[in-house]
Enzyme design. Structure first.
Site, PDB file in Angstrom:
ATOM      1  N   ARG A  40     -10.038  11.001 -11.855  1.00 33.50           N
ATOM      2  CA  ARG A  40      -9.461  10.971 -10.495  1.00 33.50           C
ATOM      3  C   ARG A  40      -8.961   9.567 -10.119  1.00 33.50           C
ATOM      4  NH1 ARG A  40     -13.790  12.125  -6.627  1.00 33.50           N
ATOM      5  NH2 ARG A  40     -12.096  12.042  -5.122  1.00 33.50           N
ATOM      6  N   LYS A  41      -9.261   8.584 -11.005  1.00 33.12           N
ATOM      7  CA  LYS A  41      -8.942   7.192 -10.672  1.00 33.12           C
ATOM      8  C   LYS A  41      -7.544   6.808 -11.207  1.00 33.12           C
ATOM      9  CE  LYS A  41     -13.044   5.783 -12.386  1.00 33.12           C
ATOM     10  NZ  LYS A  41     -14.186   4.865 -12.694  1.00 33.12           N
ATOM     11  N   ASP A  69       0.836  -1.210   0.000  1.00 34.66           N
ATOM     12  CA  ASP A  69       0.000   0.000   0.000  1.00 34.66           C
ATOM     13  C   ASP A  69       0.870   1.259   0.000  1.00 34.66           C
ATOM     14  OD1 ASP A  69      -2.413   1.480   2.283  1.00 34.66           O
ATOM     15  OD2 ASP A  69      -2.435   1.385   0.096  1.00 34.66           O
TER      16      ASP A  69
HETATM   17  C1  LIG Z   1       7.695  10.955  -5.447  1.00 33.40           C
HETATM   18  C2  LIG Z   1       6.467  10.731  -4.596  1.00 33.40           C
HETATM   19  C3  LIG Z   1       6.875  10.490  -3.146  1.00 33.40           C
HETATM   20  C4  LIG Z   1       5.664  10.559  -2.268  1.00 33.40           C
HETATM   21  C5  LIG Z   1       5.938  10.053  -0.899  1.00 33.40           C
HETATM   22  C6  LIG Z   1       4.639  10.132  -0.095  1.00 33.40           C
HETATM   23  C7  LIG Z   1       4.765   9.377   1.167  1.00 33.40           C
HETATM   24  C8  LIG Z   1       3.525   9.609   2.112  1.00 33.40           C
HETATM   25  C9  LIG Z   1       2.775   8.323   2.307  1.00 33.40           C
HETATM   26  C10 LIG Z   1       2.005   7.977   0.999  1.00 33.40           C
HETATM   27  C11 LIG Z   1       1.687   6.560   0.930  1.00 33.40           C
HETATM   28  C12 LIG Z   1       0.553   6.245   1.861  1.00 33.40           C
HETATM   29  C13 LIG Z   1      -0.379   5.310   1.187  1.00 33.40           C
HETATM   30  C14 LIG Z   1      -1.370   4.931   2.160  1.00 33.40           C
HETATM   31  C15 LIG Z   1      -2.772   5.122   1.503  1.00 33.40           C
HETATM   32  C16 LIG Z   1      -3.708   4.775   2.388  1.00 33.40           C
HETATM   33  O1  LIG Z   1      -3.694   3.794   3.185  1.00 33.40           O
HETATM   34  S1  LIG Z   1      -5.233   5.698   2.416  1.00 33.40           S
HETATM   35  C17 LIG Z   1      -6.158   4.991   3.732  1.00 33.40           C
HETATM   36  C18 LIG Z   1      -7.102   3.886   3.281  1.00 33.40           C
HETATM   37  N1  LIG Z   1      -8.105   4.412   2.373  1.00 33.40           N
HETATM   38  C19 LIG Z   1      -9.206   5.055   2.868  1.00 33.40           C
HETATM   39  O2  LIG Z   1      -9.395   5.195   4.076  1.00 33.40           O
HETATM   40  C20 LIG Z   1     -10.140   5.614   1.829  1.00 33.40           C
HETATM   41  C21 LIG Z   1     -11.597   5.608   2.324  1.00 33.40           C
HETATM   42  N2  LIG Z   1     -12.445   5.963   1.179  1.00 33.40           N
HETATM   43  C22 LIG Z   1     -12.615   7.251   0.840  1.00 33.40           C
HETATM   44  O3  LIG Z   1     -12.115   8.163   1.463  1.00 33.40           O
HETATM   45  C23 LIG Z   1     -13.484   7.527  -0.377  1.00 33.40           C
HETATM   46  O4  LIG Z   1     -14.257   6.380  -0.683  1.00 33.40           O
HETATM   47  C24 LIG Z   1     -12.602   7.862  -1.607  1.00 33.40           C
HETATM   48  C25 LIG Z   1     -11.642   6.715  -1.917  1.00 33.40           C
HETATM   49  C26 LIG Z   1     -11.796   9.157  -1.320  1.00 33.40           C
HETATM   50  C27 LIG Z   1     -13.510   8.091  -2.805  1.00 33.40           C
HETATM   51  O5  LIG Z   1     -14.547   8.923  -2.380  1.00 33.40           O
HETATM   52  P1  LIG Z   1     -14.970  10.222  -3.233  1.00 33.40           P
HETATM   53  O6  LIG Z   1     -13.879  11.188  -3.267  1.00 33.40           O
HETATM   54  O7  LIG Z   1     -16.276  10.661  -2.712  1.00 33.40           O
HETATM   55  O8  LIG Z   1     -15.118   9.687  -4.724  1.00 33.40           O
HETATM   56  P2  LIG Z   1     -16.285   8.745  -5.314  1.00 33.40           P
HETATM   57  O9  LIG Z   1     -17.182   9.634  -6.107  1.00 33.40           O
HETATM   58  O10 LIG Z   1     -16.891   7.880  -4.260  1.00 33.40           O
HETATM   59  O11 LIG Z   1     -15.447   7.795  -6.283  1.00 33.40           O
HETATM   60  C28 LIG Z   1     -14.788   8.394  -7.407  1.00 33.40           C
HETATM   61  C29 LIG Z   1     -14.775   7.303  -8.465  1.00 33.40           C
HETATM   62  O12 LIG Z   1     -14.028   6.168  -7.972  1.00 33.40           O
HETATM   63  C30 LIG Z   1     -14.864   5.006  -7.981  1.00 33.40           C
HETATM   64  N3  LIG Z   1     -14.567   4.235  -6.782  1.00 33.40           N
HETATM   65  C31 LIG Z   1     -14.440   4.704  -5.525  1.00 33.40           C
HETATM   66  N4  LIG Z   1     -14.140   3.691  -4.682  1.00 33.40           N
HETATM   67  C32 LIG Z   1     -14.091   2.563  -5.453  1.00 33.40           C
HETATM   68  C33 LIG Z   1     -13.807   1.194  -5.180  1.00 33.40           C
HETATM   69  N5  LIG Z   1     -13.540   0.795  -3.942  1.00 33.40           N
HETATM   70  N6  LIG Z   1     -13.819   0.317  -6.199  1.00 33.40           N
HETATM   71  C34 LIG Z   1     -14.079   0.745  -7.462  1.00 33.40           C
HETATM   72  N7  LIG Z   1     -14.354   2.015  -7.803  1.00 33.40           N
HETATM   73  C35 LIG Z   1     -14.355   2.912  -6.799  1.00 33.40           C
HETATM   74  C36 LIG Z   1     -16.302   5.541  -7.942  1.00 33.40           C
HETATM   75  O13 LIG Z   1     -17.160   4.573  -8.513  1.00 33.40           O
HETATM   76  C37 LIG Z   1     -16.168   6.773  -8.804  1.00 33.40           C
HETATM   77  O14 LIG Z   1     -16.088   6.354 -10.159  1.00 33.40           O
HETATM   78  P3  LIG Z   1     -16.895   7.223 -11.288  1.00 33.40           P
HETATM   79  O15 LIG Z   1     -18.355   7.193 -10.902  1.00 33.40           O
HETATM   80  O16 LIG Z   1     -16.331   8.627 -11.213  1.00 33.40           O
HETATM   81  O17 LIG Z   1     -16.609   6.497 -12.571  1.00 33.40           O
END
Ligand SMILES: CCCCCCCCCCCCCCCC(=O)SCCNC(=O)CCNC(=O)[C@H](O)C(C)(C)COP(=O)(O)OP(=O)(O)OC[C@H]1O[C@@H](n2cnc3c(N)ncnc32)[C@H](O)[C@@H]1OP(=O)(O)O
Length: 230
Positions: free
Chosen positions: A190-191, A145
């Protein structure tokens, strides 16, 4: 934001912006630097990727104890303002929540910007045990993740995991070194769709493979966009 001494030189990066009247620089330790708990295999793999950074193909990604410390530039200070000093002190990035070296998640990430690919060298410590002598499936999910999430962060900025699907093919021995290799497969609005496989460092053993969907949270410029503007 000036970072000095250059991050990675001595493991501590001072983030300080002279124009900000904030009280003092925030010390962020870079946990993705070699330490005495790293095995020879981990050190060799790390040196191999550092070598590949020399021509710019790969970039070593520093790793701090708070998510907010990874956000570059202005967004960092904006996010910081939203967090109280207490919050900052009391929260830790999950895989960086142990202070004793070698017992938990020992890892370092490298980014290949042109391939939208993030790899993570991972050495699971003894406090990550699931089945006797092997890494807990939740610790494997965490490092997947984090790796996939950092890859998605590169292309889309602030993201959240919406779906993570993992097939566990062979258990990961504690103390071994594996390579988590993730890439962006597709971006639709956004996906962000990504995939990842976890292999032994000789490539012979496939430990796990995963697919994921991350959702971009806001319009903050992604690092990729910021880099392309430079
Ligand atoms: C060089 C770079 C270095 C960077 C260095 C950074 C280091 C710093 C650490 C970073 C690395 C940490 C990585 C940890 C990442 C976590 O662990 S995050 C924590 C676990 N995840 C969560 O708690 C998320 C909980 N869920 C949510 O907050 C909301 O459901 C979401 C995911 C934000 C989506 O909600 P929303 O913004 O209201 O969007 P929504 O309209 O529901 O969905 C948008 C689209 O996605 C689809 N969708 C949403 N969920 C799903 C699903 N489960 N399955 C399929 N389709 C879905 C919807 O159907 C919709 O599709 P369309 O209708 O637009 O075609």
């Amino acid at each position: 934001v000036e970072e000095f001494p250059p991050s990675g030189s001595n493991g501590v990066t001072l983030r300080c912006r002279s124009r900000v009247k904030s009280s003092c620089p925030i010390q962020s330790k870079d946990y993705a630097l070699p330490n005495s708990s790293w095995s020879q295999g981990m050190m060799d793999l790390y040196s191999r990727f550092l070598e590949m950074c020399k021509d710019g193909t790969w970039k070593r990604i520093p790793s701090y104890s708070n998510s907010v410390d990874h956000i570059p530039g202005k967004a960092f200070w904006e996010s910081l303002k939203l967090m109280s000093e207490k919050e900052r002190k009391d929260t830790r990035l999950f895989p960086r929540n142990m202070d004793t070296e070698g017992v938990g998640f020992e890892y370092a990430m490298f980014l290949n910007p042109s391939e939208k690919r993030m790899v993570c060298l991972f050495q699971p410590g003894p406090y990550l045990e699931g089945p006797s002598g092997f890494a807990h499936g939740g610790s494997t999910a965490t490092i997947i993740d984090s790796t996939i999430g950092s890859c998605a962060t590169f292309v889309a900025g602030r993201v959240m995991t919406a779906n993570l699907s993992i097939n566990y093919r062979n258990p990961i021995p504690l103390g071994s070194v594996v390579l988590v290799d993730s890439k962006v497969d597709q971006v639709e609005g956004r996906k962000v769709f990504l995939s990842c496989h976890v292999r032994s460092i000789d490539g012979q053993t496939l430990h796990a493979e995963a697919t994921a969907l991350f959702i971009r949270l806001d319009s903050t410029k992604s690092l990729q966009q910021q880099m392309s503007c430079q």
